[in-house]
Design a protein around this motif. Sequence first.
Motif, PDB file in Angstrom:
ATOM      1  N   VAL A   1       0.837  -1.201   0.000  1.00  0.00           N
ATOM      2  CA  VAL A   1       0.000   0.000   0.000  1.00  0.00           C
ATOM      3  C   VAL A   1       0.869   1.247   0.000  1.00  0.00           C
ATOM      4  O   VAL A   1       0.612   2.220  -0.708  1.00  0.00           O
ATOM      5  CB  VAL A   1      -0.953  -0.011   1.216  1.00  0.00           C
TER       6      VAL A   1
ATOM      7  N   GLY B   1       2.283   1.780  -3.406  1.00  0.00           N
ATOM      8  CA  GLY B   1       1.230   2.251  -4.311  1.00  0.00           C
ATOM      9  C   GLY B   1       0.948   3.726  -4.092  1.00  0.00           C
ATOM     10  O   GLY B   1       0.804   4.495  -5.043  1.00  0.00           O
TER      11      GLY B   1
ATOM     12  N   THR C   1       0.814  -2.881  -9.073  1.00  0.00           N
ATOM     13  CA  THR C   1       0.721  -2.363  -7.716  1.00  0.00           C
ATOM     14  C   THR C   1      -0.531  -1.510  -7.544  1.00  0.00           C
ATOM     15  O   THR C   1      -1.257  -1.635  -6.540  1.00  0.00           O
ATOM     16  CB  THR C   1       1.974  -1.524  -7.379  1.00  0.00           C
ATOM     17  N   GLN C   2      -0.795  -0.661  -8.538  1.00  0.00           N
ATOM     18  CA  GLN C   2      -1.969   0.207  -8.449  1.00  0.00           C
ATOM     19  C   GLN C   2      -3.260  -0.597  -8.490  1.00  0.00           C
ATOM     20  O   GLN C   2      -4.198  -0.323  -7.734  1.00  0.00           O
ATOM     21  CB  GLN C   2      -1.954   1.216  -9.602  1.00  0.00           C
TER      22      GLN C   2
ATOM     23  N   GLY D   1      -3.815  -2.345  -5.233  1.00  0.00           N
ATOM     24  CA  GLY D   1      -4.154  -1.442  -4.141  1.00  0.00           C
ATOM     25  C   GLY D   1      -5.403  -0.626  -4.388  1.00  0.00           C
ATOM     26  O   GLY D   1      -5.736   0.244  -3.570  1.00  0.00           O
TER      27      GLY D   1
END
Length: 430
Positions: free
Chosen positions: A7, A10, A83-84, A87
């Motif tokens: 997180v 991100g 990653t985005q 998250g």
Amino acid sequence: MNLKKIVFLGLTTMALFGACGKDEKAVATKENDNIVLRVSWWGGEDRHKKTIEAIKLFEQAHPNITVKAEYGGWQGWQEKITTQMAGGMAADLMQVNWNWINIFSKDGNGFYDLNQLSSTLDLTQYEQKLLEQCSVNGKLNALPYGVAGRVFLYNKTSFDKAGLEVPTSFKEIKEASVIMKERLGADYFPFEADYYGALLLMLYKLEQETGKPFIVDDKVAYTEEQLKNAADFYLDLVNTKTIPSLEDRAAAGNVQLDQHPSWIIGKFGGTYEWDSASLKWRDSLQEGEQLVVGDYPTDLGPYNSGFTKISMAFAINKDTKYPKETAELLNFIVSNDDAVKALDVSRGIPANKKAVATLEKANLLDPFMLEANNKVISFAGNGIHPLFEHKQLHTELKDIVDNLGYKQITSEEFAKQVLATTNNFLEMNK
């Protein structure tokens, strides 16, 4: 890596991207009147500059919407998007690789279903076959931005020197080999193919014969006997000196075709290459050599078999707060006359019919590149499986094709290995 770290990374990524956003002007002060959209893409400086210009045009037409641009180079971009997505922090509008649909939306629910936005998005400007390739379980996950494919390119000057017409079939290509060598020299070839070109020629034959792409329902669509025959087809081209063997081709070193001496001076008369790179092949020839886009040979079977794929696409975040406004931004980018002219061919020739007409009218399309792309679309096969271009599978198939080309294995062994290797890979990556 634990969840807190993911997180944090991100959020850090999002913060960095936000710094690249719009800072040219203040926007509406009333919170209810102001909408902020995020759009992300990768590319080079030319694409960045032109996309930002198109975004500014959209903001001018929609004063209550601010668009924050998030962009960078290709290296590491997929990891950033992963990653985005994990998250829940992905941009509202995302430029995506076509095979990302398979990665992020295996059941069709990873991105917004664009069919639900058809009153805003003009889907009639796209070939239905392309929309189907961007759909999962009936849900349209992305709009195809462009189509890339392999075309037959010929050095017309080489054939003219031999007193020959540009070939239109494999039969004519083979016949041209004999005449070229008699009239120009033993080191002249009417065609050439590196390892990947050799593989694609075999798949070209197989799809033209059967009407099936290489992979269907997560397994190879061809029998062992069919794969053997395709290998024999390639070996026949090599043994008749119609194309140089991989060993002969490597004599100049491990160089790209456009840098190969035999291509530059016209001793390689033709190739099967990407339409999007056609200008590179044309411009690499020495002065006086003329490259033309050839016809697709159709003497192997009744089906269209040109190798094509969606070069890239645009998807909308399934969790966007503003689906309609994001769709308005997407539709503006792909079809508004001024935006299309601003973007030019920074992402290749568009798949949107209206955009192509706009670029043609503005004389922004090179006629040679447009001809190549039109032929790709006109003879497109059934497209490719999302995992076909996976690095691991390519590495394994390259080894098998190299072994066939260097006569380390027979066509029978080639067929067995391609079948087993590909099906094992597909089973492991379902």
